[in-house]
Design a protein around this motif. Structure first.
Motif, PDB file in Angstrom:
ATOM      1  N   PRO A 236       0.848  -1.174  -0.024  1.00 37.67           N
ATOM      2  CA  PRO A 236       0.183   0.038   0.032  1.00 37.67           C
ATOM      3  C   PRO A 236       0.598   1.151  -0.025  1.00 37.67           C
ATOM      4  O   PRO A 236       1.653   1.196   0.617  1.00 37.67           O
ATOM      5  CB  PRO A 236      -0.916  -0.100   1.169  1.00 37.67           C
ATOM      6  N   GLY A 237       0.566   2.139  -0.978  1.00 39.46           N
ATOM      7  CA  GLY A 237       1.370   3.368  -1.113  1.00 39.46           C
ATOM      8  C   GLY A 237       2.686   3.488  -1.635  1.00 39.46           C
ATOM      9  O   GLY A 237       3.253   4.409  -1.665  1.00 39.46           O
ATOM     10  N   LYS A 238       3.005   2.233  -1.955  1.00 40.18           N
ATOM     11  CA  LYS A 238       4.454   2.056  -2.815  1.00 40.18           C
ATOM     12  C   LYS A 238       4.317   2.288  -3.975  1.00 40.18           C
ATOM     13  O   LYS A 238       5.514   2.397  -4.559  1.00 40.18           O
ATOM     14  CB  LYS A 238       5.055   0.620  -2.153  1.00 40.18           C
ATOM     15  N   LEU A 239       3.318   2.089  -4.946  1.00 36.37           N
ATOM     16  CA  LEU A 239       3.293   2.231  -6.086  1.00 36.37           C
ATOM     17  C   LEU A 239       3.016   3.357  -6.886  1.00 36.37           C
ATOM     18  O   LEU A 239       2.172   4.041  -6.054  1.00 36.37           O
ATOM     19  CB  LEU A 239       2.486   1.065  -6.845  1.00 36.37           C
ATOM     20  N   SER A 240       3.236   3.724  -7.989  1.00 34.80           N
ATOM     21  CA  SER A 240       2.870   5.033  -8.756  1.00 34.80           C
ATOM     22  C   SER A 240       2.479   4.915  -9.905  1.00 34.80           C
ATOM     23  O   SER A 240       2.813   3.715 -10.591  1.00 34.80           O
ATOM     24  CB  SER A 240       4.214   5.878  -8.638  1.00 34.80           C
ATOM     25  N   PHE A 241       1.421   5.690 -10.510  1.00 30.93           N
ATOM     26  CA  PHE A 241       1.155   5.610 -11.928  1.00 30.93           C
ATOM     27  C   PHE A 241       1.141   6.902 -12.603  1.00 30.93           C
ATOM     28  O   PHE A 241       1.007   7.856 -11.848  1.00 30.93           O
ATOM     29  CB  PHE A 241      -0.506   5.014 -11.960  1.00 30.93           C
ATOM     30  N   GLY A 242       1.414   6.785 -13.872  1.00 32.49           N
ATOM     31  CA  GLY A 242       1.616   7.983 -14.541  1.00 32.49           C
ATOM     32  C   GLY A 242       0.657   8.469 -15.303  1.00 32.49           C
ATOM     33  O   GLY A 242      -0.554   7.557 -15.676  1.00 32.49           O
ATOM     34  N   SER A 243       0.561   9.780 -15.627  1.00 33.48           N
ATOM     35  CA  SER A 243      -0.456  10.160 -16.633  1.00 33.48           C
ATOM     36  C   SER A 243       0.137  11.475 -17.574  1.00 33.48           C
ATOM     37  O   SER A 243       1.205  11.993 -17.050  1.00 33.48           O
ATOM     38  CB  SER A 243      -1.781  10.568 -15.933  1.00 33.48           C
ATOM     39  N   PRO A 244      -0.670  11.935 -18.738  1.00 34.00           N
ATOM     40  CA  PRO A 244       0.078  12.960 -19.336  1.00 34.00           C
ATOM     41  C   PRO A 244      -0.254  14.395 -18.630  1.00 34.00           C
ATOM     42  O   PRO A 244      -0.033  15.389 -19.079  1.00 34.00           O
ATOM     43  CB  PRO A 244      -1.163  12.882 -20.622  1.00 34.00           C
ATOM     44  N   GLY A 245      -0.791  14.338 -17.734  1.00 33.52           N
ATOM     45  CA  GLY A 245      -0.903  15.494 -16.758  1.00 33.52           C
ATOM     46  C   GLY A 245      -2.322  15.484 -15.725  1.00 33.52           C
ATOM     47  O   GLY A 245      -3.038  14.580 -15.900  1.00 33.52           O
ATOM     48  N   ASN A 246      -2.257  16.467 -14.591  1.00 27.14           N
ATOM     49  CA  ASN A 246      -3.285  16.512 -13.924  1.00 27.14           C
ATOM     50  C   ASN A 246      -4.715  16.685 -14.448  1.00 27.14           C
ATOM     51  O   ASN A 246      -4.829  17.811 -15.350  1.00 27.14           O
ATOM     52  CB  ASN A 246      -3.230  17.745 -12.740  1.00 27.14           C
ATOM     53  N   GLY A 247      -5.774  16.042 -14.056  1.00 29.52           N
ATOM     54  CA  GLY A 247      -6.925  15.864 -14.298  1.00 29.52           C
ATOM     55  C   GLY A 247      -7.203  15.275 -15.895  1.00 29.52           C
ATOM     56  O   GLY A 247      -8.366  15.210 -16.371  1.00 29.52           O
ATOM     57  N   SER A 248      -6.217  14.592 -16.464  1.00 33.91           N
ATOM     58  CA  SER A 248      -6.148  14.048 -17.564  1.00 33.91           C
ATOM     59  C   SER A 248      -7.055  12.861 -17.601  1.00 33.91           C
ATOM     60  O   SER A 248      -7.236  12.140 -16.335  1.00 33.91           O
ATOM     61  CB  SER A 248      -4.861  13.397 -17.966  1.00 33.91           C
ATOM     62  N   PRO A 249      -7.581  11.995 -18.594  1.00 35.91           N
ATOM     63  CA  PRO A 249      -8.418  10.904 -18.606  1.00 35.91           C
ATOM     64  C   PRO A 249      -7.666   9.566 -17.620  1.00 35.91           C
ATOM     65  O   PRO A 249      -8.065   8.844 -17.311  1.00 35.91           O
ATOM     66  CB  PRO A 249      -8.721  10.582 -19.987  1.00 35.91           C
ATOM     67  N   ALA A 250      -6.223   9.727 -18.150  1.00 34.87           N
ATOM     68  CA  ALA A 250      -5.377   8.625 -17.467  1.00 34.87           C
ATOM     69  C   ALA A 250      -5.504   8.729 -16.137  1.00 34.87           C
ATOM     70  O   ALA A 250      -5.235   7.874 -15.556  1.00 34.87           O
ATOM     71  CB  ALA A 250      -4.045   8.855 -18.181  1.00 34.87           C
ATOM     72  N   GLN A 251      -5.176   9.956 -15.514  1.00 35.47           N
ATOM     73  CA  GLN A 251      -5.442  10.198 -14.122  1.00 35.47           C
ATOM     74  C   GLN A 251      -6.719   9.563 -13.654  1.00 35.47           C
ATOM     75  O   GLN A 251      -6.770   8.956 -12.483  1.00 35.47           O
ATOM     76  CB  GLN A 251      -5.187  11.686 -13.703  1.00 35.47           C
TER      77      GLN A 251
END
Length: 327
Positions: free
Chosen positions: A154-169
């Motif tokens: 828990p809390g150890k993984l991270s995920f990326g996106s093209p930017g804050n508020g993007s559909p990926a986020q």
């Protein structure tokens, strides 16, 4: 008929006003110069990839070059606002995506434009699969193994996106909600930089548009786990849906469309729609779209307008549920 005794300057003005009152002839000759296609994101993402394919296909149909210009920033708002403020003559178009058209109105406290009022729908070009991928170094082979691994760290993984508020986020936040995960979001300035860091192992996973991610999977740089779609993608028939992989009800599709500034002549809109439909009937373009994970559509302006209204409401509820907000 102008009176023959009127002064010449008055007669000239009267003639000008008379011509202005006539039905415009510009639409019949459209286009008679190059068309700009604004991509509101950085190069390397699916919007850019599909936009360039469309521009190339439209060139011989319209008889004029279609020039792609990237205007990234503010989750697509900079490019969207640029088109919204452009002359409504059909020579500045937007390669639209969900972000600046149906998500950002709920996400941004101060939108620079109103997509529903300031842009005219032409056609939804395609319905696009998203894809969840992880780094090759993560010790998981499928979605259930990933979920177990994430819950045990828990809390150890991270995920990326093209930017804050993007559909990926938002897709990542929705997965966290539905699956009970804790993971840190890392925003980037575009899909390309996010993928670079994901391949390098600086972040752990990502859910984003398939056209940008699938080449990395095929190259062996990333591992695909599932598609958040209601059916498998033609481009990747071996990758299961989230439902098939055991995470029920997780469906987040993407799309790309073509829009013009509001007030664009209806004849120009129809000309562009017909050109899009013709382009999407080309077997070569259809095959290329499908290879990238995009299913060609070519909907009417009215159908696209309804889709935009429906998805604005759907994404608005998701934005509210995740608590995501950008000032």
């Amino acid at each position: 008929m102008l009176h023959k005794h009127l002064p010449k300057w008055i007669a000239a003005m009267a003639a000008a006003f008379t011509c202005a009152a006539l039905p415009p002839q510009a639409a019949a000759a459209y286009p008679d110069k190059p068309v700009r296609l604004i991509v509101p994101f950085a190069p390397g993402g699916s919007t850019d990839i599909l936009g360039r394919l469309l521009a190339e296909a439209l060139h011989p149909i319209l008889g004029q070059p279609v020039i792609v210009e990237n205007k990234p920033g503010a989750g697509g708002n900079i490019g969207g606002d640029f088109v919204a403020r452009a002359a409504p003559d059909g020579y500045t178009l937007l390669l639209a995506a969900a972000g600046p058209t149906v998500i950002n109105p709920s996400l941004y406290a101060n939108m620079p434009f109103n997509p529903a009022k300031d842009l005219a729908p032409i056609s939804c070009l395609e319905r696009e699969h998203n894809l969840m991928v992880v780094t090759k170094s993560m010790p998981v082979k499928n979605l259930q193994e990933f979920l177990q691994y994430a819950r045990s760290h828990p809390g150890k993984l991270s995920f990326g996106s093209p930017g804050n508020g993007s559909p990926a986020q938002l897709a990542g936040e929705l997965l966290k909600q539905q699956a009970g995960l804790q993971a840190e979001h890392v925003p980037y300035k575009g899909t390309g930089p996010a993928i670079t860091d994901l391949v390098a192992g600086h972040i752990d996973f990502m859910i984003d548009n398939m056209p940008a991610l699938l080449p990395q999977v095929k190259a062996g740089s990333l591992r695909a786990l599932a598609v958040p779609s209601d059916q498998r993608a033609t481009a990747a028939p071996d990758i299961p849906t989230f439902d098939e992989a055991g995470q029920k009800g997780f469906v987040v599709m993407a799309w790309k469309g073509l829009m013009a500034p509001a007030g664009t002549d209806a004849a120009v809109i129809e000309r562009l729609h017909a050109a899009v439909v013709k382009a999407l009937q080309d077997p070569r373009l259809r095959a290329r779209f499908q290879e990238l994970g995009a299913e060609p559509l070519g909907s009417s302006p009215a159908e696209f307008a309804k889709q935009i209204a429906d998805e604005t409401a759907w994404w608005g509820k998701l934005v509210q549920s995740t608590g995501t907000r950008i000032q």
